[in-house]
Design a protein around this motif. Sequence first.
Motif, PDB file in Angstrom:
ATOM      1  N   ARG A   9     -15.438  75.484 151.898  1.00 47.42           N
ATOM      2  CA  ARG A   9     -14.078  75.975 152.141  1.00 47.42           C
ATOM      3  C   ARG A   9     -12.985  74.978 151.801  1.00 47.42           C
ATOM      4  O   ARG A   9     -11.834  75.368 151.611  1.00 47.42           O
ATOM      5  CB  ARG A   9     -13.951  76.389 153.619  1.00 47.42           C
ATOM      6  CG  ARG A   9     -14.526  77.749 153.867  1.00 47.42           C
ATOM      7  CD  ARG A   9     -14.969  77.955 155.307  1.00 47.42           C
ATOM      8  NE  ARG A   9     -15.496  79.324 155.452  1.00 47.42           N
ATOM      9  CZ  ARG A   9     -16.682  79.685 154.995  1.00 47.42           C
ATOM     10  NH1 ARG A   9     -17.464  78.808 154.379  1.00 47.42           N
ATOM     11  NH2 ARG A   9     -17.100  80.936 155.132  1.00 47.42           N
ATOM     12  N   ASP A  10     -13.317  73.706 151.735  1.00 52.11           N
ATOM     13  CA  ASP A  10     -12.288  72.691 151.521  1.00 52.11           C
ATOM     14  C   ASP A  10     -12.744  71.707 150.451  1.00 52.11           C
ATOM     15  O   ASP A  10     -13.634  70.877 150.706  1.00 52.11           O
ATOM     16  CB  ASP A  10     -11.994  71.957 152.834  1.00 52.11           C
ATOM     17  CG  ASP A  10     -10.758  71.073 152.752  1.00 52.11           C
ATOM     18  OD1 ASP A  10     -10.501  70.493 151.674  1.00 52.11           O
ATOM     19  OD2 ASP A  10     -10.041  70.952 153.767  1.00 52.11           O
ATOM     20  N   PRO A  11     -12.140  71.765 149.252  1.00 47.35           N
ATOM     21  CA  PRO A  11     -12.554  70.856 148.175  1.00 47.35           C
ATOM     22  C   PRO A  11     -12.395  69.383 148.540  1.00 47.35           C
ATOM     23  O   PRO A  11     -13.182  68.542 148.076  1.00 47.35           O
ATOM     24  CB  PRO A  11     -11.614  71.234 147.018  1.00 47.35           C
ATOM     25  CG  PRO A  11     -11.178  72.631 147.322  1.00 47.35           C
ATOM     26  CD  PRO A  11     -11.124  72.733 148.805  1.00 47.35           C
ATOM     27  N   GLU A  12     -11.384  69.061 149.379  1.00 49.67           N
ATOM     28  CA  GLU A  12     -11.212  67.664 149.788  1.00 49.67           C
ATOM     29  C   GLU A  12     -12.401  67.190 150.613  1.00 49.67           C
ATOM     30  O   GLU A  12     -12.896  66.082 150.423  1.00 49.67           O
ATOM     31  CB  GLU A  12      -9.924  67.500 150.597  1.00 49.67           C
ATOM     32  CG  GLU A  12      -8.718  67.095 149.779  1.00 49.67           C
ATOM     33  CD  GLU A  12      -7.579  66.611 150.653  1.00 49.67           C
ATOM     34  OE1 GLU A  12      -7.136  65.462 150.462  1.00 49.67           O
ATOM     35  OE2 GLU A  12      -7.120  67.381 151.511  1.00 49.67           O
ATOM     36  N   ILE A  13     -12.851  68.032 151.541  1.00 47.83           N
ATOM     37  CA  ILE A  13     -14.010  67.663 152.352  1.00 47.83           C
ATOM     38  C   ILE A  13     -15.253  67.545 151.468  1.00 47.83           C
ATOM     39  O   ILE A  13     -16.044  66.600 151.608  1.00 47.83           O
ATOM     40  CB  ILE A  13     -14.216  68.695 153.477  1.00 47.83           C
ATOM     41  CG1 ILE A  13     -13.094  68.553 154.520  1.00 47.83           C
ATOM     42  CG2 ILE A  13     -15.582  68.514 154.137  1.00 47.83           C
ATOM     43  CD1 ILE A  13     -13.171  69.544 155.658  1.00 47.83           C
ATOM     44  N   ALA A  14     -15.412  68.479 150.549  1.00 47.83           N
ATOM     45  CA  ALA A  14     -16.549  68.404 149.625  1.00 47.83           C
ATOM     46  C   ALA A  14     -16.508  67.103 148.827  1.00 47.83           C
ATOM     47  O   ALA A  14     -17.551  66.463 148.609  1.00 47.83           O
ATOM     48  CB  ALA A  14     -16.540  69.600 148.692  1.00 47.83           C
ATOM     49  N   GLY A  15     -15.313  66.689 148.408  1.00 44.78           N
ATOM     50  CA  GLY A  15     -15.177  65.456 147.646  1.00 44.78           C
ATOM     51  C   GLY A  15     -15.560  64.233 148.453  1.00 44.78           C
ATOM     52  O   GLY A  15     -16.221  63.312 147.936  1.00 44.78           O
ATOM     53  N   VAL A  16     -15.167  64.188 149.719  1.00 45.48           N
ATOM     54  CA  VAL A  16     -15.533  63.062 150.579  1.00 45.48           C
ATOM     55  C   VAL A  16     -17.040  63.013 150.777  1.00 45.48           C
ATOM     56  O   VAL A  16     -17.675  61.947 150.688  1.00 45.48           O
ATOM     57  CB  VAL A  16     -14.811  63.161 151.940  1.00 45.48           C
ATOM     58  CG1 VAL A  16     -15.339  62.095 152.903  1.00 45.48           C
ATOM     59  CG2 VAL A  16     -13.311  63.004 151.768  1.00 45.48           C
ATOM     60  N   LEU A  17     -17.639  64.168 151.046  1.00 43.63           N
ATOM     61  CA  LEU A  17     -19.092  64.209 151.225  1.00 43.63           C
ATOM     62  C   LEU A  17     -19.810  63.739 149.966  1.00 43.63           C
ATOM     63  O   LEU A  17     -20.807  62.999 150.032  1.00 43.63           O
ATOM     64  CB  LEU A  17     -19.530  65.627 151.591  1.00 43.63           C
ATOM     65  CG  LEU A  17     -19.074  66.145 152.964  1.00 43.63           C
ATOM     66  CD1 LEU A  17     -19.480  67.614 153.129  1.00 43.63           C
ATOM     67  CD2 LEU A  17     -19.649  65.305 154.090  1.00 43.63           C
ATOM     68  N   ASP A  18     -19.300  64.134 148.824  1.00 47.83           N
ATOM     69  CA  ASP A  18     -19.909  63.721 147.559  1.00 47.83           C
ATOM     70  C   ASP A  18     -19.786  62.212 147.376  1.00 47.83           C
ATOM     71  O   ASP A  18     -20.753  61.526 147.009  1.00 47.83           O
ATOM     72  CB  ASP A  18     -19.224  64.466 146.413  1.00 47.83           C
ATOM     73  CG  ASP A  18     -19.938  64.291 145.085  1.00 47.83           C
ATOM     74  OD1 ASP A  18     -21.107  63.842 145.079  1.00 47.83           O
ATOM     75  OD2 ASP A  18     -19.328  64.589 144.039  1.00 47.83           O
ATOM     76  N   ASP A  19     -18.592  61.680 147.630  1.00 53.16           N
ATOM     77  CA  ASP A  19     -18.366  60.229 147.458  1.00 53.16           C
ATOM     78  C   ASP A  19     -19.270  59.405 148.363  1.00 53.16           C
ATOM     79  O   ASP A  19     -19.629  58.271 148.017  1.00 53.16           O
ATOM     80  CB  ASP A  19     -16.906  59.888 147.749  1.00 53.16           C
ATOM     81  CG  ASP A  19     -15.952  60.409 146.680  1.00 53.16           C
ATOM     82  OD1 ASP A  19     -16.435  60.740 145.578  1.00 53.16           O
ATOM     83  OD2 ASP A  19     -14.745  60.493 146.947  1.00 53.16           O
ATOM     84  N   ARG A  20     -19.625  59.952 149.520  1.00 49.94           N
ATOM     85  CA  ARG A  20     -20.440  59.200 150.475  1.00 49.94           C
ATOM     86  C   ARG A  20     -21.916  59.608 150.429  1.00 49.94           C
ATOM     87  O   ARG A  20     -22.685  59.294 151.355  1.00 49.94           O
ATOM     88  CB  ARG A  20     -19.883  59.398 151.889  1.00 49.94           C
ATOM     89  CG  ARG A  20     -18.441  58.906 152.035  1.00 49.94           C
ATOM     90  CD  ARG A  20     -17.984  58.953 153.466  1.00 49.94           C
ATOM     91  NE  ARG A  20     -18.652  57.943 154.283  1.00 49.94           N
ATOM     92  CZ  ARG A  20     -18.236  56.692 154.428  1.00 49.94           C
ATOM     93  NH1 ARG A  20     -17.149  56.276 153.774  1.00 49.94           N
ATOM     94  NH2 ARG A  20     -18.893  55.846 155.194  1.00 49.94           N
ATOM     95  N   ASP A  21     -22.305  60.299 149.379  1.00 50.35           N
ATOM     96  CA  ASP A  21     -23.700  60.760 149.234  1.00 50.35           C
ATOM     97  C   ASP A  21     -24.151  61.533 150.464  1.00 50.35           C
ATOM     98  O   ASP A  21     -25.273  61.350 150.971  1.00 50.35           O
ATOM     99  CB  ASP A  21     -24.637  59.569 148.983  1.00 50.35           C
ATOM    100  CG  ASP A  21     -24.347  58.877 147.659  1.00 50.35           C
ATOM    101  OD1 ASP A  21     -24.004  59.582 146.687  1.00 50.35           O
ATOM    102  OD2 ASP A  21     -24.430  57.634 147.605  1.00 50.35           O
ATOM    103  N   ALA A  22     -23.249  62.383 150.964  1.00 53.48           N
ATOM    104  CA  ALA A  22     -23.538  63.126 152.199  1.00 53.48           C
ATOM    105  C   ALA A  22     -23.434  64.630 151.984  1.00 53.48           C
ATOM    106  O   ALA A  22     -23.211  65.375 152.947  1.00 53.48           O
ATOM    107  CB  ALA A  22     -22.576  62.672 153.298  1.00 53.48           C
ATOM    108  N   LEU A  23     -23.566  65.079 150.746  1.00 50.50           N
ATOM    109  CA  LEU A  23     -23.508  66.521 150.493  1.00 50.50           C
ATOM    110  C   LEU A  23     -24.655  67.227 151.208  1.00 50.50           C
ATOM    111  O   LEU A  23     -25.756  66.672 151.337  1.00 50.50           O
ATOM    112  CB  LEU A  23     -23.572  66.794 148.988  1.00 50.50           C
ATOM    113  CG  LEU A  23     -22.301  66.510 148.192  1.00 50.50           C
ATOM    114  CD1 LEU A  23     -22.593  66.589 146.701  1.00 50.50           C
ATOM    115  CD2 LEU A  23     -21.197  67.500 148.578  1.00 50.50           C
TER     116      LEU A  23
END
Length: 407
Positions: free
Chosen positions: A271-285
């Motif tokens: 639902r939130d591309p910003e949250i998805a981006g943070v998870l991706d940056d931290r290898d937490a997808l």
Amino acid sequence: MERYDLLYRLYGNFDADAVRDAQDFVDLLPPLGSPVALSHWQAVDDELTAKKDRIRRALSDGDRYAELAARATRDQAFTALDLYTKYGRAVNALVLDVDETLRSAGQTDNEIPREVLHLLTQFHEEGVPIVICTGQTLENVKGFAIQGLGNELVHSGNVSIVYEAGTGVFTPGHGSDTKRLLYETLDDPVQSVFESVRGRVISDLPDALRGGVHLQGNEFNVTLKPNFETGSDDAEEVIDGALVYLLDLLGEALTDDPAGPDWARAYFAERDPEIAGVLDDRDALPTSEAAEIPDDVRRTLERVTVAYYHADAAELSAVDLNKAAGVRAALDVLGVDDPFVLVMGDSKSDLDVMSWAAENECGLAAAPEHSSPGVLEHVRETDELVFPRGDAASVLRTAYALNLLVD
């Protein structure tokens, strides 16, 4: 077209900049104790009166246009007239975010400028209610509101504070309606999620976050803030980590299933591309897909919100508690039955209020130029009231001019 012609005459035939400068001097630099300062102030005040009198004599409806010259630049006055032509209504309430809207860490030393405070006082004197709408705690907001606007104005019965982004509404002088705790209307499953997360959020902090974040003293929302300067690299690092941690706590509060944290990550990443981006940056997808979330877990997830503010905050709040809901409650207490509001804000939570005003044709939206992309897109698509960082006064002057133009 008569009013456009009168504005052209006003700003073409008179030194309106000098009138406005004199008015600002008289308003913002009141008489001081020394005879020399008092004499200078009186001289400027006398000259201001003379300049306004010349406008009054030269133009039909001269009182209106003398006051316009004293309050608004040429561009602000013409923008106000365009708004009057479009809507035909005066602003009858102000809805104002504070941080990075009325004040800016980068441009106003995180203080609300004196010019802005004076303009708010002018609106108040004209009977326009003020709704301060912020994510901050009530005590914080009350403190700087009283310091900036004065205890008498804040407790006049015409000022309301929507705090914690809609968790509650505080409107002094309204008896049993003085404080409305909107979170008390939430059902038990949602309240239990918040109780669980709040009870663990500090005690279970991972070592990487200890010393780097603190829990904001909210009544209901769970907000982690950095122990570093907002916007700094260190703040970005800990808030990104806090977001992942908060999602995992939420997932554990939702269900006993070990997949709960992964489901929470999947739900909000979708639902939130910003949250998805943070998870991706931290290898937490997430390893799960949002479609795999069980219905009972999804129903509760649909009732809560996880908000991410870059290098500033990670927050758990309730869908039913947002700034728009808080503003509606504040206007109800204030008795504004047919609102036409000026909404000023910079973040996604402010966009809720702007969208409500647009969908119901009950207001204008304004935002600083550094606002989040969705806010800027909305403001530019409506009335283009985008202002430079730290210059909220320019839009307040435009709104004041609009009200002067309405019969």
